[in-house]
Design an enzyme around this catalytic site. Structure first.
Site, PDB file in Angstrom:
ATOM      1  N   VAL A 246       1.188  -1.038   0.262  1.00 38.67           N
ATOM      2  CA  VAL A 246       0.538  -0.132  -0.216  1.00 38.67           C
ATOM      3  C   VAL A 246       0.848   0.678   0.415  1.00 38.67           C
ATOM      4  O   VAL A 246       1.935   1.623   1.096  1.00 38.67           O
ATOM      5  CB  VAL A 246      -1.114  -0.050   1.598  1.00 38.67           C
ATOM      6  CG1 VAL A 246      -1.854   1.147   0.853  1.00 38.67           C
ATOM      7  CG2 VAL A 246      -1.650  -1.147   1.258  1.00 38.67           C
ATOM      8  N   GLU A 247       0.461   2.030  -1.731  1.00 40.44           N
ATOM      9  CA  GLU A 247       2.275   3.364  -1.054  1.00 40.44           C
ATOM     10  C   GLU A 247       1.008   4.164  -0.681  1.00 40.44           C
ATOM     11  O   GLU A 247       0.572   4.222  -0.378  1.00 40.44           O
ATOM     12  CB  GLU A 247       2.416   3.047  -2.640  1.00 40.44           C
ATOM     13  CG  GLU A 247       2.831   2.210  -3.302  1.00 40.44           C
ATOM     14  CD  GLU A 247       3.573   2.314  -4.619  1.00 40.44           C
ATOM     15  OE1 GLU A 247       4.110   1.730  -5.038  1.00 40.44           O
ATOM     16  OE2 GLU A 247       2.400   3.418  -5.274  1.00 40.44           O
TER      17      GLU A 247
ATOM     18  N   CYS B 192       4.793  -2.245   2.892  1.00 34.32           N
ATOM     19  CA  CYS B 192       5.400  -3.196   1.891  1.00 34.32           C
ATOM     20  C   CYS B 192       3.627  -4.694   2.698  1.00 34.32           C
ATOM     21  O   CYS B 192       3.283  -4.377   3.711  1.00 34.32           O
ATOM     22  CB  CYS B 192       6.643  -3.766   2.193  1.00 34.32           C
ATOM     23  SG  CYS B 192       8.421  -2.933   2.447  1.00 34.32           S
TER      24      CYS B 192
ATOM     25  N   GLU C  60       4.438  -7.095   3.142  1.00 35.69           N
ATOM     26  CA  GLU C  60       4.488  -8.566   4.041  1.00 35.69           C
ATOM     27  C   GLU C  60       4.121  -7.768   5.508  1.00 35.69           C
ATOM     28  O   GLU C  60       3.943  -8.390   6.616  1.00 35.69           O
ATOM     29  CB  GLU C  60       6.403  -8.665   4.574  1.00 35.69           C
ATOM     30  CG  GLU C  60       6.122  -9.251   3.569  1.00 35.69           C
ATOM     31  CD  GLU C  60       6.480  -8.402   2.355  1.00 35.69           C
ATOM     32  OE1 GLU C  60       7.536  -9.193   1.581  1.00 35.69           O
ATOM     33  OE2 GLU C  60       6.658  -7.577   1.909  1.00 35.69           O
TER      34      GLU C  60
ATOM     35  N   CYS D  58      12.561  -7.097   1.211  1.00 31.89           N
ATOM     36  CA  CYS D  58      13.280  -6.699   1.571  1.00 31.89           C
ATOM     37  C   CYS D  58      13.743  -6.806   2.871  1.00 31.89           C
ATOM     38  O   CYS D  58      13.782  -7.290   3.259  1.00 31.89           O
ATOM     39  CB  CYS D  58      12.441  -4.941   1.425  1.00 31.89           C
ATOM     40  SG  CYS D  58      11.425  -4.570   2.649  1.00 31.89           S
TER      41      CYS D  58
ATOM     42  N   CYS E 156      11.697  -6.469   5.683  1.00 33.70           N
ATOM     43  CA  CYS E 156      10.634  -7.377   5.737  1.00 33.70           C
ATOM     44  C   CYS E 156      11.459  -8.131   5.504  1.00 33.70           C
ATOM     45  O   CYS E 156      10.118  -9.509   6.509  1.00 33.70           O
ATOM     46  CB  CYS E 156       9.691  -7.371   4.043  1.00 33.70           C
ATOM     47  SG  CYS E 156       8.556  -5.885   4.088  1.00 33.70           S
TER      48      CYS E 156
END
Length: 142
Positions: free
Chosen positions: A58-59, A68, A70, A101, A104
């Site tokens: 969700v940006e 992210c 996760e 990443c 995460c």
């Protein structure tokens, strides 16, 4: 240790319904909110009690506070009763396997531990190989 010998709380990696996780990750990836990067990500994890939890990225217009996939998955884990992650699969917009990443990977370590299995672009690996010498809650006890 060969990844095929990795033990989890529910058995070995061959006991895990990996396709179920891939499908769940791909389905939730389609719900990602990505108006800026246009890079949807989905992730699904098997919990030690048999549940599957999932999340999508969700940006946010201020980029750095985006979530992210996760993060969403771990939120669902906590919101639905907790437990430990046993296996995780993360995919991109085309359904290709992604490596989480660094942030995460830490989340997966915290909620799955060293034996949690992760489907990676190079095959299934335990978190202890993905994040060696990880910092965890036990370090805060010292």
């Amino acid at each position: 240790m060969d990844s095929t010998d990795s033990e989890t709380d529910t058995g070995t990696e061959t006991d895990i319904e990996w396709e179920r996780l891939r499908i769940a990750a791909t389905q939730i990836m389609q719900r990602a909110y990505v108006p800026y990067s246009r890079y949807p990500v989905g992730v699904a994890g098997l919990v030690d009690d048999g549940r599957v939890v999932a999340g999508c990225n969700v940006e946010n217009a201020s980029y750095g506070v985006g979530l992210c996939a996760e993060c969403g998955m771990v939120s669902e884990l906590a919101a639905t009763g907790g437990g430990r992650l046993v296996a995780v699969w993360c995919v991109d917009g085309q359904g290709a396997t992604l490596m989480p990443c660094g942030r995460c990977r830490q989340l997966l370590w915290e909620h799955g531990g060293p034996g949690c299995l992760l489907q990676t672009p190079e095959g299934i690996l335990p978190m202890e190989q993905i994040l060696p010498q990880a910092f965890g809650a036990e370090h805060l006890q010292r």
